[in-house]
Design an enzyme around this catalytic site. Structure first.
Site, PDB file in Angstrom:
ATOM      1  N   SER A 253       0.202  -1.148   0.234  1.00 52.84           N
ATOM      2  CA  SER A 253       0.147   0.263  -0.048  1.00 52.84           C
ATOM      3  C   SER A 253       0.847   1.217  -0.191  1.00 52.84           C
ATOM      4  O   SER A 253       0.085   1.893  -0.467  1.00 52.84           O
ATOM      5  CB  SER A 253      -1.154  -0.231   1.342  1.00 52.84           C
ATOM      6  N   LYS A 298      -6.056   4.002   8.392  1.00 54.12           N
ATOM      7  CA  LYS A 298      -4.719   5.013   8.282  1.00 54.12           C
ATOM      8  C   LYS A 298      -4.847   6.737   8.771  1.00 54.12           C
ATOM      9  O   LYS A 298      -4.340   7.564   8.898  1.00 54.12           O
ATOM     10  CB  LYS A 298      -4.609   4.112   6.572  1.00 54.12           C
TER      11      LYS A 298
END
Length: 360
Positions: A253, A298
């Protein structure tokens, strides 16, 4: 004992029993929480070495932040109690998801770590390729070990990222050659791979030196052909060295943020103008940004670190829009090129025109 008192005692004992059961009973869920963020323009906390190091090409000073974000996940063997899961659901900074969403059935911690390491290595290479492609810098190619089957013939002998020079003395220039050369053997016979190991440390003694590795082939589950239990792939090579030095980080990611960090170091333009930008998203070799998991965690990690802007993959926009912490501006990212144009708007102060997750 009066009936009313007996009823109350029975109800109390039942409640205590239910509480005990809920504390002790394990449920098949995994907990995700905000992890650390790393400035791709900065240094590693533990070593003080730059996260991205350019060698053999001119690089430029940078300011501000281009932070990649992470999520902390409980281990494959960990099973939370029912109470812990309920508390997690109620909290805003913990995400409770079915265990199988994170760990496929039967996957061990070791296998999960290996998969994450392989995905991270692949993400690094795609980030470099996308960045240099964006800058128009020519690249070459080589054949590598992209994945190793846990428990297979090559497990512990070959590793993701090893460069395959030859098989049984035949020079390999394309990944489809590997299977053809291996299947010349019968199951149980030896095949010799000449590889350049991918060292974790650039000062490792085997770094850069070809090494012969003998693998005993096994029988494929779908036939009588010989296999060695690896997935080969062709990756780009670069005209100068780009080292991404983060340790103990896995998964794909961080691709977008690595690409932006590389471009910032290779160009005189200061991409952030001192602003704190964070983000996430996979990256393909041609610069397309893909979705990731744990976006809500996140976002929290980024805002807690001080981020003002957050690059969000387009496919994560709907989920992110409903979980954005106060003070954090989402920037929809579909490609590396679009992210660079958004940074130009951030530098110029034209933030009202940024592609947001609330706009088409």
């Amino acid at each position: 004992m009066p009936r009313r008192s007996a009823t109350m005692l029975a109800a109390t004992l039942l409640l205590i029993a239910l509480l005990c059961v809920s504390v002790l009973m394990k449920v098949p869920y995994t907990e995700m929480s905000p992890g650390p963020t790393y400035n791709t323009l900065g240094v590693q906390d533990k070593t003080g070495r730059p996260v991205i190091t350019i060698t053999g090409h001119e690089s430029y000073p940078t300011t501000g932040h281009l932070n990649m974000t992470t999520v902390q996940v409980t281990g494959a063997k960990y099973e939370p109690s029912l109470v812990s899961s309920v508390v997690g659901w109620l909290r805003g900074d913990v995400l409770v998801v079915p265990h199988e969403n994170v760990y496929p059935p039967g996957q061990t911690d070791k296998e999960a770590q290996q998969q994450n390491a392989e995905e991270f290595a692949s993400s690094e290479d795609s980030a470099k390729t996308a960045a240099l492609g964006q800058l128009g810098i020519p690249m070459g190619s080589e054949v590598i070990v992209a994945s190793v089957v846990a428990g297979g013939p090559s497990d512990g002998k070959l590793h993701a990222g090893d460069r395959i020079v030859s098989v049984d003395g035949t020079v390999v220039t394309a990944d489809d050659q590997v299977a053809k050369l291996v299947t010349k053997h019968k199951p149980g016979e030896n095949v010799v791979f000449t590889v350049v190991p991918r060292g974790k440390d650039s000062t490792a003694p085997d770094q850069g030196r070809p090494t012969d590795v003998t693998i005993t082939t096994a029988k494929a589950s779908d036939g009588d052909r010989a296999i060695v239990g690896i997935g080969p792939d062709t990756k780009h090579t670069y005209p100068f060295q780009i080292d991404i030095g983060l340790q103990d980080v896995g998964g794909p990611s961080a691709g977008l943020m690595f690409s932006l960090g590389i471009i910032d170091k290779l160009t005189p333009e200061d991409l952030t103008a001192g602003k704190f930008v964070a983000g996430t998203g996979t990256i393909t070799d041609d610069g397309k940004v893909g979705p990731i998991g744990g976006i809500a965690m996140k976002l929290i990690a980024a805002r807690d670190a001080g981020a003002q802007y957050f690059f969000t993959p387009a496919d994560n926009c709907a989920e992110a829009a409903g979980a954005t912490p106060s003070g954090l501006t989402l920037i929809k990212a579909e490609t590396l090129d679009s992210a660079l144009k958004s940074l130009e708007q951030v530098r110029s102060g034209q933030t009202t025109a940024l592609p947001s997750c609330g706009k088409g």
